[in-house]
Design an enzyme around this catalytic site. Structure first.
Site, PDB file in Angstrom:
ATOM      1  N   ASP A 224      -4.036  -3.610   0.326  1.00  0.00           N
ATOM      2  CA  ASP A 224      -3.967  -4.248   1.646  1.00  0.00           C
ATOM      3  C   ASP A 224      -4.912  -5.432   1.761  1.00  0.00           C
ATOM      4  O   ASP A 224      -4.743  -6.291   2.624  1.00  0.00           O
ATOM      5  CB  ASP A 224      -4.277  -3.231   2.743  1.00  0.00           C
ATOM      6  CG  ASP A 224      -3.133  -2.250   2.866  1.00  0.00           C
ATOM      7  OD1 ASP A 224      -3.079  -1.317   2.042  1.00  0.00           O
ATOM      8  OD2 ASP A 224      -2.272  -2.460   3.729  1.00  0.00           O
TER       9      ASP A 224
ATOM     10  N   GLY B 125       2.859  -1.551   5.459  1.00  0.00           N
ATOM     11  CA  GLY B 125       2.747  -2.222   4.166  1.00  0.00           C
ATOM     12  C   GLY B 125       2.301  -3.660   4.411  1.00  0.00           C
ATOM     13  O   GLY B 125       2.840  -4.348   5.290  1.00  0.00           O
ATOM     14  N   ALA B 126       1.325  -4.096   3.625  1.00  0.00           N
ATOM     15  CA  ALA B 126       0.657  -5.366   3.928  1.00  0.00           C
ATOM     16  C   ALA B 126       1.614  -6.559   4.079  1.00  0.00           C
ATOM     17  O   ALA B 126       1.559  -7.271   5.091  1.00  0.00           O
ATOM     18  CB  ALA B 126      -0.403  -5.637   2.863  1.00  0.00           C
TER      19      ALA B 126
ATOM     20  N   ASN C 147      -6.891   0.014  -0.533  1.00  0.00           N
ATOM     21  CA  ASN C 147      -5.508   0.499  -0.482  1.00  0.00           C
ATOM     22  C   ASN C 147      -5.505   1.847   0.232  1.00  0.00           C
ATOM     23  O   ASN C 147      -6.561   2.356   0.648  1.00  0.00           O
ATOM     24  CB  ASN C 147      -4.912   0.605  -1.895  1.00  0.00           C
ATOM     25  CG  ASN C 147      -3.409   0.825  -1.866  1.00  0.00           C
ATOM     26  OD1 ASN C 147      -2.696   0.123  -1.145  1.00  0.00           O
ATOM     27  ND2 ASN C 147      -2.898   1.789  -2.609  1.00  0.00           N
ATOM     28  N   LYS C 148      -4.341   2.424   0.368  1.00  0.00           N
ATOM     29  CA  LYS C 148      -4.173   3.682   1.108  1.00  0.00           C
ATOM     30  C   LYS C 148      -5.186   4.729   0.664  1.00  0.00           C
ATOM     31  O   LYS C 148      -5.474   4.877  -0.520  1.00  0.00           O
ATOM     32  CB  LYS C 148      -2.734   4.167   0.876  1.00  0.00           C
ATOM     33  CG  LYS C 148      -2.358   5.452   1.556  1.00  0.00           C
ATOM     34  CD  LYS C 148      -2.650   5.467   3.054  1.00  0.00           C
ATOM     35  CE  LYS C 148      -2.026   4.303   3.790  1.00  0.00           C
ATOM     36  NZ  LYS C 148      -2.597   4.128   5.155  1.00  0.00           N
TER      37      LYS C 148
ATOM     38  N   ARG D 163      -3.483  -3.928  13.565  1.00  0.00           N
ATOM     39  CA  ARG D 163      -4.009  -3.130  12.437  1.00  0.00           C
ATOM     40  C   ARG D 163      -5.056  -3.974  11.706  1.00  0.00           C
ATOM     41  O   ARG D 163      -4.802  -5.138  11.410  1.00  0.00           O
ATOM     42  CB  ARG D 163      -2.891  -2.714  11.467  1.00  0.00           C
ATOM     43  CG  ARG D 163      -1.915  -1.702  12.089  1.00  0.00           C
ATOM     44  CD  ARG D 163      -1.038  -1.062  11.037  1.00  0.00           C
ATOM     45  NE  ARG D 163      -1.766  -0.085  10.241  1.00  0.00           N
ATOM     46  CZ  ARG D 163      -1.250   0.509   9.145  1.00  0.00           C
ATOM     47  NH1 ARG D 163      -0.030   0.199   8.741  1.00  0.00           N
ATOM     48  NH2 ARG D 163      -1.956   1.397   8.472  1.00  0.00           N
TER      49      ARG D 163
ATOM     50  N   GLN E 156       3.657   8.531   3.021  1.00  0.00           N
ATOM     51  CA  GLN E 156       4.466   7.355   2.671  1.00  0.00           C
ATOM     52  C   GLN E 156       5.105   7.512   1.288  1.00  0.00           C
ATOM     53  O   GLN E 156       6.175   6.953   1.044  1.00  0.00           O
ATOM     54  CB  GLN E 156       3.607   6.081   2.673  1.00  0.00           C
ATOM     55  CG  GLN E 156       3.197   5.611   4.055  1.00  0.00           C
ATOM     56  CD  GLN E 156       1.822   6.108   4.430  1.00  0.00           C
ATOM     57  OE1 GLN E 156       1.415   7.201   4.040  1.00  0.00           O
ATOM     58  NE2 GLN E 156       1.093   5.333   5.199  1.00  0.00           N
TER      59      GLN E 156
HETATM   60  O1  MRU Z   1      -0.712   2.390   6.147  1.00  0.00           O
HETATM   61  P1  MRU Z   1       0.338   1.669   5.349  1.00  0.00           P
HETATM   62  O2  MRU Z   1       1.562   2.486   5.077  1.00  0.00           O
HETATM   63  O3  MRU Z   1       0.656   0.312   5.950  1.00  0.00           O
HETATM   64  O4  MRU Z   1      -0.376   1.398   3.944  1.00  0.00           O
HETATM   65  C1  MRU Z   1       0.326   0.711   2.951  1.00  0.00           C
HETATM   66  C2  MRU Z   1      -0.411   0.621   1.672  1.00  0.00           C
HETATM   67  O5  MRU Z   1      -1.505   1.124   1.544  1.00  0.00           O
HETATM   68  C3  MRU Z   1       0.208  -0.186   0.580  1.00  0.00           C
HETATM   69  O6  MRU Z   1      -0.154   0.314  -0.675  1.00  0.00           O
HETATM   70  C4  MRU Z   1      -0.271  -1.651   0.692  1.00  0.00           C
HETATM   71  O7  MRU Z   1      -0.009  -2.159   1.968  1.00  0.00           O
HETATM   72  C5  MRU Z   1       0.360  -2.532  -0.307  1.00  0.00           C
HETATM   73  S1  MRU Z   1       2.010  -2.830   0.197  1.00  0.00           S
HETATM   74  C6  MRU Z   1       2.902  -3.746  -0.796  1.00  0.00           C
END
Ligand code: MRU
Length: 369
Positions: free
Chosen positions: A249, A64-65, A259-260, A97, A208
Protein backbone atom coordinates in the site's frame (compact mmCIF):
# COMPACT_ATOMS: atom_id res chain seq x y z
CA UNK A 1 13.93 -11.61 -18.57
CA UNK A 2 10.30 -10.61 -19.37
CA UNK A 3 7.30 -12.73 -20.29
CA UNK A 4 4.81 -11.15 -22.69
CA UNK A 5 1.09 -11.33 -21.94
CA UNK A 6 -0.59 -12.80 -25.04
CA UNK A 7 -2.83 -10.09 -26.57
CA UNK A 8 -6.01 -12.02 -25.81
CA UNK A 9 -5.26 -12.65 -22.13
CA UNK A 10 -7.52 -9.98 -20.51
CA UNK A 11 -9.03 -10.62 -17.09
CA UNK A 12 -12.32 -12.41 -17.43
CA UNK A 13 -15.39 -12.49 -15.21
CA UNK A 14 -17.90 -15.14 -16.22
CA UNK A 15 -15.90 -15.40 -19.46
CA UNK A 16 -16.00 -11.66 -20.32
CA UNK A 17 -13.05 -9.23 -20.25
CA UNK A 18 -13.87 -6.81 -17.44
CA UNK A 19 -12.39 -3.86 -15.56
CA UNK A 20 -13.08 -3.36 -11.86
CA UNK A 21 -14.14 0.28 -12.34
CA UNK A 22 -15.65 2.08 -15.34
CA UNK A 23 -17.51 5.37 -15.94
CA UNK A 24 -21.07 5.19 -17.26
CA UNK A 25 -21.20 6.23 -20.94
CA UNK A 26 -23.05 9.50 -20.10
CA UNK A 27 -20.60 10.30 -17.25
CA UNK A 28 -23.41 10.43 -14.69
CA UNK A 29 -21.86 7.74 -12.53
CA UNK A 30 -19.15 5.14 -12.04
CA UNK A 31 -19.66 1.39 -12.06
CA UNK A 32 -17.74 -0.65 -9.46
CA UNK A 33 -17.88 -4.19 -8.14
CA UNK A 34 -19.23 -4.27 -4.59
CA UNK A 35 -16.39 -6.32 -3.11
CA UNK A 36 -18.11 -6.63 0.27
CA UNK A 37 -20.51 -9.09 -1.42
CA UNK A 38 -17.85 -11.40 -2.88
CA UNK A 39 -17.35 -14.32 -3.09
CA UNK A 40 -21.04 -14.99 -2.56
CA UNK A 41 -22.48 -12.47 -5.06
CA UNK A 42 -20.84 -10.71 -8.00
CA UNK A 43 -22.68 -7.42 -8.17
CA UNK A 44 -21.81 -4.16 -9.92
CA UNK A 45 -23.18 -1.00 -8.31
CA UNK A 46 -23.12 2.61 -9.49
CA UNK A 47 -21.55 5.50 -7.59
CA UNK A 48 -23.59 8.65 -8.38
CA UNK A 49 -22.04 11.19 -6.02
CA UNK A 50 -18.91 12.17 -4.11
CA UNK A 51 -20.41 10.74 -0.92
CA UNK A 52 -20.94 7.37 -2.65
CA UNK A 53 -17.28 7.23 -3.71
CA UNK A 54 -16.06 8.15 -0.22
CA UNK A 55 -18.34 5.58 1.38
CA UNK A 56 -17.26 2.86 -1.09
CA UNK A 57 -13.60 3.42 -0.17
CA UNK A 58 -14.23 3.63 3.61
CA UNK A 59 -16.35 0.49 3.89
CA UNK A 60 -14.16 -1.31 1.33
CA UNK A 61 -16.65 -1.91 -1.47
CA UNK A 62 -13.51 -1.00 -3.39
CA UNK A 63 -10.12 -1.64 -1.82
CA UNK A 64 -6.51 -2.33 -2.78
CA UNK A 65 -4.11 0.56 -3.26
CA UNK A 66 -4.44 1.17 -7.03
CA UNK A 67 -8.23 0.83 -7.04
CA UNK A 68 -8.58 3.18 -4.07
CA UNK A 69 -6.63 5.77 -6.09
CA UNK A 70 -8.74 5.22 -9.21
CA UNK A 71 -11.99 5.49 -7.23
CA UNK A 72 -10.84 8.70 -5.57
CA UNK A 73 -10.06 10.18 -9.00
CA UNK A 74 -13.57 9.37 -10.19
CA UNK A 75 -14.90 10.67 -6.85
CA UNK A 76 -13.50 14.08 -7.80
CA UNK A 77 -15.26 13.88 -11.18
CA UNK A 78 -18.54 12.99 -9.44
CA UNK A 79 -18.09 15.92 -7.04
CA UNK A 80 -17.65 18.34 -9.93
CA UNK A 81 -20.84 16.92 -11.53
CA UNK A 82 -22.58 17.96 -8.31
CA UNK A 83 -21.02 21.41 -8.28
CA UNK A 84 -18.85 20.63 -5.24
CA UNK A 85 -15.60 22.55 -5.17
CA UNK A 86 -12.34 20.69 -6.01
CA UNK A 87 -10.48 21.26 -2.72
CA UNK A 88 -13.48 20.26 -0.64
CA UNK A 89 -13.88 17.03 -2.60
CA UNK A 90 -10.18 16.17 -2.26
CA UNK A 91 -10.19 16.83 1.50
CA UNK A 92 -13.17 14.55 2.01
CA UNK A 93 -11.75 11.75 -0.14
CA UNK A 94 -8.27 11.99 1.40
CA UNK A 95 -9.75 11.19 4.84
CA UNK A 96 -11.29 7.86 3.77
CA UNK A 97 -8.29 5.53 4.29
CA UNK A 98 -4.81 6.53 5.49
CA UNK A 99 -2.30 3.85 4.44
CA UNK A 100 -2.44 3.44 0.64
CA UNK A 101 -0.44 6.35 -0.78
CA UNK A 102 -2.14 5.86 -4.16
CA UNK A 103 -5.09 7.78 -2.68
CA UNK A 104 -3.06 10.93 -1.96
CA UNK A 105 -1.17 10.45 -5.25
CA UNK A 106 -4.38 10.30 -7.33
CA UNK A 107 -5.87 13.34 -5.56
CA UNK A 108 -2.67 15.36 -6.03
CA UNK A 109 -2.69 14.45 -9.70
CA UNK A 110 -6.35 15.45 -10.10
CA UNK A 111 -5.63 18.77 -8.39
CA UNK A 112 -2.66 19.54 -10.60
CA UNK A 113 -4.67 18.70 -13.74
CA UNK A 114 -7.71 20.76 -12.71
CA UNK A 115 -6.82 23.56 -10.29
CA UNK A 116 -5.65 25.99 -12.99
CA UNK A 117 -8.80 25.48 -15.14
CA UNK A 118 -11.99 27.57 -15.12
CA UNK A 119 -14.82 25.91 -13.18
CA UNK A 120 -16.69 25.40 -16.46
CA UNK A 121 -13.75 23.42 -17.87
CA UNK A 122 -12.98 21.34 -14.79
CA UNK A 123 -15.79 18.83 -15.10
CA UNK A 124 -14.85 17.39 -18.51
CA UNK A 125 -11.16 17.48 -17.64
CA UNK A 126 -11.81 15.54 -14.41
CA UNK A 127 -13.47 12.65 -16.21
CA UNK A 128 -10.64 12.58 -18.76
CA UNK A 129 -7.93 12.63 -16.06
CA UNK A 130 -9.61 9.86 -14.03
CA UNK A 131 -9.82 7.73 -17.18
CA UNK A 132 -6.14 8.40 -17.89
CA UNK A 133 -5.21 7.30 -14.34
CA UNK A 134 -7.13 4.06 -14.90
CA UNK A 135 -5.56 3.39 -18.31
CA UNK A 136 -2.11 4.02 -16.87
CA UNK A 137 -2.80 1.67 -13.96
CA UNK A 138 -3.63 -1.10 -16.44
CA UNK A 139 -0.42 -0.45 -18.42
CA UNK A 140 1.78 -0.29 -15.29
CA UNK A 141 0.39 -3.50 -13.88
CA UNK A 142 0.65 -5.28 -17.18
CA UNK A 143 4.33 -4.30 -17.43
CA UNK A 144 5.15 -5.29 -13.86
CA UNK A 145 3.35 -8.58 -14.46
CA UNK A 146 5.61 -9.27 -17.42
CA UNK A 147 8.74 -8.54 -15.38
CA UNK A 148 7.54 -10.68 -12.45
CA UNK A 149 6.64 -13.59 -14.72
CA UNK A 150 10.30 -13.75 -15.80
CA UNK A 151 11.14 -14.51 -12.17
CA UNK A 152 8.59 -17.33 -12.10
CA UNK A 153 10.02 -18.70 -15.36
CA UNK A 154 13.52 -18.89 -13.83
CA UNK A 155 12.21 -20.94 -10.88
CA UNK A 156 10.13 -23.16 -13.19
CA UNK A 157 13.25 -24.03 -15.16
CA UNK A 158 15.06 -25.11 -11.99
CA UNK A 159 12.49 -27.57 -10.62
CA UNK A 160 10.04 -30.23 -11.73
CA UNK A 161 6.29 -29.65 -11.31
CA UNK A 162 4.42 -26.40 -10.71
CA UNK A 163 5.99 -23.32 -9.10
CA UNK A 164 4.31 -22.88 -5.71
CA UNK A 165 3.72 -19.19 -4.98
CA UNK A 166 2.39 -17.87 -1.67
CA UNK A 167 0.48 -14.59 -1.61
CA UNK A 168 -1.16 -12.62 1.18
CA UNK A 169 -4.35 -10.53 1.03
CA UNK A 170 -5.69 -9.60 -2.41
CA UNK A 171 -3.25 -7.74 -4.61
CA UNK A 172 -4.90 -9.02 -7.76
CA UNK A 173 -7.27 -7.79 -10.40
CA UNK A 174 -9.82 -6.78 -7.75
CA UNK A 175 -7.26 -4.51 -6.08
CA UNK A 176 -6.48 -2.60 -9.27
CA UNK A 177 -8.22 -1.57 -12.49
CA UNK A 178 -7.00 -4.69 -14.31
CA UNK A 179 -4.40 -7.45 -13.70
CA UNK A 180 -3.42 -6.43 -10.16
CA UNK A 181 0.08 -6.14 -8.75
CA UNK A 182 1.24 -9.29 -6.89
CA UNK A 183 -1.07 -11.46 -8.99
CA UNK A 184 -0.16 -9.84 -12.34
CA UNK A 185 3.09 -11.90 -12.63
CA UNK A 186 1.03 -14.99 -11.84
CA UNK A 187 -1.48 -14.19 -14.62
CA UNK A 188 1.35 -13.48 -17.07
CA UNK A 189 3.14 -16.73 -16.18
CA UNK A 190 -0.12 -18.68 -16.40
CA UNK A 191 -0.84 -17.14 -19.82
CA UNK A 192 2.66 -18.13 -20.94
CA UNK A 193 1.94 -21.76 -20.00
CA UNK A 194 4.31 -21.90 -16.98
CA UNK A 195 2.90 -24.49 -14.54
CA UNK A 196 2.12 -22.87 -11.20
CA UNK A 197 0.00 -23.17 -8.09
CA UNK A 198 -0.90 -20.41 -5.62
CA UNK A 199 -1.07 -20.75 -1.84
CA UNK A 200 -3.71 -18.18 -0.87
CA UNK A 201 -3.47 -16.89 2.74
CA UNK A 202 -7.00 -16.45 4.06
CA UNK A 203 -5.96 -12.99 5.44
CA UNK A 204 -7.88 -12.43 8.63
CA UNK A 205 -9.65 -10.37 9.72
CA UNK A 206 -11.42 -9.45 6.46
CA UNK A 207 -10.41 -12.56 4.54
CA UNK A 208 -9.40 -10.81 1.31
CA UNK A 209 -7.41 -13.94 0.36
CA UNK A 210 -10.13 -16.50 1.02
CA UNK A 211 -12.91 -14.32 -0.42
CA UNK A 212 -11.30 -12.25 -3.18
CA UNK A 213 -8.01 -13.78 -4.34
CA UNK A 214 -9.56 -17.26 -4.41
CA UNK A 215 -12.57 -15.89 -6.33
CA UNK A 216 -10.53 -14.17 -9.03
CA UNK A 217 -8.03 -17.02 -9.45
CA UNK A 218 -10.99 -19.36 -9.87
CA UNK A 219 -12.56 -17.04 -12.49
CA UNK A 220 -9.30 -17.05 -14.40
CA UNK A 221 -8.61 -20.80 -14.07
CA UNK A 222 -5.38 -20.51 -12.06
CA UNK A 223 -4.77 -23.47 -9.67
CA UNK A 224 -4.83 -22.38 -6.02
CA UNK A 225 -5.29 -23.64 -2.46
CA UNK A 226 -6.59 -21.48 0.39
CA UNK A 227 -4.64 -21.87 3.64
CA UNK A 228 -5.17 -20.57 7.16
CA UNK A 229 -2.93 -17.58 7.82
CA UNK A 230 -0.84 -19.59 10.25
CA UNK A 231 0.03 -22.36 7.77
CA UNK A 232 2.56 -20.45 5.65
CA UNK A 233 5.60 -20.97 7.90
CA UNK A 234 5.00 -24.71 8.10
CA UNK A 235 4.68 -25.01 4.29
CA UNK A 236 7.92 -23.06 3.86
CA UNK A 237 9.75 -25.38 6.31
CA UNK A 238 8.56 -28.36 4.27
CA UNK A 239 9.84 -26.88 0.97
CA UNK A 240 6.33 -26.41 -0.37
CA UNK A 241 6.70 -22.70 -1.17
CA UNK A 242 9.09 -21.67 -3.97
CA UNK A 243 8.35 -17.97 -3.93
CA UNK A 244 6.25 -15.37 -2.07
CA UNK A 245 4.81 -12.38 -3.92
CA UNK A 246 2.75 -9.75 -2.12
CA UNK A 247 1.52 -6.25 -2.91
CA UNK A 248 2.04 -3.04 -0.97
CA UNK A 249 0.00 0.00 0.00
CA UNK A 250 2.99 2.27 0.46
CA UNK A 251 6.67 1.68 -0.16
CA UNK A 252 9.07 4.08 1.55
CA UNK A 253 12.05 5.45 -0.37
CA UNK A 254 14.37 2.99 1.45
CA UNK A 255 12.38 -0.05 0.24
CA UNK A 256 10.40 -0.75 3.45
CA UNK A 257 6.89 -1.86 2.48
CA UNK A 258 3.53 -1.51 4.23
CA UNK A 259 1.03 -4.19 3.29
CA UNK A 260 -1.93 -6.05 4.79
CA UNK A 261 -1.48 -7.09 8.41
CA UNK A 262 0.38 -10.42 8.58
CA UNK A 263 2.70 -9.73 5.65
CA UNK A 264 5.63 -9.10 8.03
CA UNK A 265 5.24 -12.55 9.63
CA UNK A 266 5.31 -14.18 6.18
CA UNK A 267 8.47 -12.26 5.32
CA UNK A 268 10.12 -13.43 8.57
CA UNK A 269 9.20 -17.05 7.84
CA UNK A 270 10.43 -16.72 4.24
CA UNK A 271 13.74 -15.23 5.44
CA UNK A 272 14.25 -18.05 7.95
CA UNK A 273 13.59 -20.67 5.28
CA UNK A 274 15.49 -19.11 2.37
CA UNK A 275 12.30 -18.59 0.35
CA UNK A 276 12.48 -15.56 -2.00
CA UNK A 277 10.07 -12.84 -0.87
CA UNK A 278 9.16 -10.29 -3.56
CA UNK A 279 6.88 -7.26 -3.41
CA UNK A 280 5.10 -6.05 -6.56
CA UNK A 281 4.16 -2.39 -6.98
CA UNK A 282 3.43 0.22 -9.60
CA UNK A 283 5.38 3.51 -9.38
CA UNK A 284 2.52 5.49 -7.76
CA UNK A 285 2.77 3.25 -4.66
CA UNK A 286 6.24 4.61 -3.81
CA UNK A 287 6.18 7.40 -1.24
CA UNK A 288 9.38 9.29 -2.03
CA UNK A 289 8.75 11.67 0.88
CA UNK A 290 9.30 8.94 3.51
CA UNK A 291 12.83 7.85 4.40
CA UNK A 292 11.63 4.70 6.15
CA UNK A 293 8.55 2.59 6.75
CA UNK A 294 8.38 3.71 10.40
CA UNK A 295 6.61 6.88 9.26
CA UNK A 296 3.89 5.08 7.26
CA UNK A 297 0.45 5.71 8.83
CA UNK A 298 -1.16 2.41 9.81
CA UNK A 299 -4.94 2.29 9.58
CA UNK A 300 -6.80 1.08 12.68
CA UNK A 301 -10.17 -0.38 11.74
CA UNK A 302 -13.19 -1.33 13.81
CA UNK A 303 -12.88 -4.22 16.26
CA UNK A 304 -16.01 -5.91 14.94
CA UNK A 305 -14.03 -6.90 11.81
CA UNK A 306 -12.06 -9.16 14.19
CA UNK A 307 -14.94 -10.35 16.35
CA UNK A 308 -17.30 -11.14 13.45
CA UNK A 309 -17.10 -12.90 10.07
CA UNK A 310 -19.38 -13.27 7.06
CA UNK A 311 -20.16 -16.69 5.61
CA UNK A 312 -22.71 -18.55 3.53
CA UNK A 313 -24.88 -21.30 4.95
CA UNK A 314 -25.56 -24.56 3.09
CA UNK A 315 -28.93 -23.00 2.21
CA UNK A 316 -27.20 -20.10 0.43
CA UNK A 317 -27.94 -17.44 3.04
CA UNK A 318 -25.10 -14.99 3.73
CA UNK A 319 -24.83 -14.38 7.47
CA UNK A 320 -22.60 -12.39 9.79
CA UNK A 321 -21.66 -14.29 12.94
CA UNK A 322 -19.69 -13.49 16.09
CA UNK A 323 -16.55 -15.51 16.98
CA UNK A 324 -15.62 -14.00 20.35
CA UNK A 325 -17.32 -13.83 23.75
CA UNK A 326 -19.77 -10.93 23.60
CA UNK A 327 -18.16 -7.64 24.58
CA UNK A 328 -14.54 -8.80 24.02
CA UNK A 329 -12.06 -6.03 23.31
CA UNK A 330 -10.66 -6.43 19.78
CA UNK A 331 -7.74 -4.56 18.20
CA UNK A 332 -7.56 -4.26 14.44
CA UNK A 333 -4.38 -2.76 12.95
CA UNK A 334 -4.99 -3.22 9.22
CA UNK A 335 -1.40 -3.09 7.90
CA UNK A 336 2.14 -3.80 8.98
CA UNK A 337 5.56 -2.75 7.73
CA UNK A 338 8.06 -5.28 6.38
CA UNK A 339 11.62 -3.95 6.58
CA UNK A 340 13.52 -3.83 3.30
CA UNK A 341 16.13 -6.30 4.64
CA UNK A 342 13.48 -9.06 4.48
CA UNK A 343 12.46 -8.24 0.88
CA UNK A 344 14.32 -10.08 -1.91
CA UNK A 345 13.33 -7.52 -4.51
CA UNK A 346 10.72 -5.05 -5.73
CA UNK A 347 8.87 -5.89 -8.96
CA UNK A 348 7.89 -2.69 -10.75
CA UNK A 349 6.76 -1.66 -14.22
CA UNK A 350 10.37 -0.67 -14.96
CA UNK A 351 11.92 -3.96 -13.87
CA UNK A 352 12.99 -5.68 -10.65
CA UNK A 353 15.30 -3.92 -8.20
CA UNK A 354 16.77 -4.45 -4.73
CA UNK A 355 14.56 -3.15 -1.92
CA UNK A 356 16.73 -0.15 -1.13
CA UNK A 357 17.00 3.55 -1.92
CA UNK A 358 19.78 2.81 -4.43
CA UNK A 359 17.70 0.05 -6.03
CA UNK A 360 14.64 2.28 -6.42
CA UNK A 361 16.68 5.21 -7.70
CA UNK A 362 18.28 2.90 -10.27
CA UNK A 363 14.82 2.38 -11.78
CA UNK A 364 13.48 5.91 -11.14
CA UNK A 365 16.58 8.11 -11.73
CA UNK A 366 14.36 11.19 -12.14
CA UNK A 367 13.82 11.00 -8.35
CA UNK A 368 17.48 11.85 -7.58
CA UNK A 369 17.38 15.12 -5.63
O1 MRU B 1 -7.32 -3.34 3.18
P1 MRU B 1 -7.14 -3.65 1.72
O2 MRU B 1 -7.93 -4.83 1.24
O3 MRU B 1 -7.36 -2.41 0.87
O4 MRU B 1 -5.59 -4.02 1.61
C1 MRU B 1 -5.07 -4.35 0.35
C2 MRU B 1 -3.65 -4.78 0.40
O5 MRU B 1 -3.06 -4.84 1.46
C3 MRU B 1 -2.97 -5.04 -0.90
O6 MRU B 1 -1.98 -6.02 -0.75
C4 MRU B 1 -2.31 -3.74 -1.40
O7 MRU B 1 -3.26 -2.71 -1.48
C5 MRU B 1 -1.68 -3.90 -2.73
S1 MRU B 1 -2.95 -3.96 -3.93
C6 MRU B 1 -2.47 -4.18 -5.46
Amino acid sequence: MMERFPDNSRMNVHGHPTRTIAPLPDLSGVSIIDQTRLPFHYERVTLHALADAAEAISVMRVRGAPLIGATAAYGVALALNEGIELDRACTLLAATRPTAVNLAWALARMKSALAHLKTSEQRGAAWAEAAAICDEDVALNRALGEHGAGLIRVIAEMKPGPVNILTHCNAGWLAAVDWGTAIAPIYAAHAAGIPLHVWVDETRPRNQGASLTAWELKQHGVPYTVIADNAGGHLMQRGQVDLCIVGTDRTAANGDVANKIGTYLKALAAHDNGVPFYVALPGPTIDWTLDSGAAIPIEERRGDEVSHVFGETEAGEVLRVRLTPEGSACANPAFDVTPARLVSGLITERGICPASRAGLLGLYPERHS
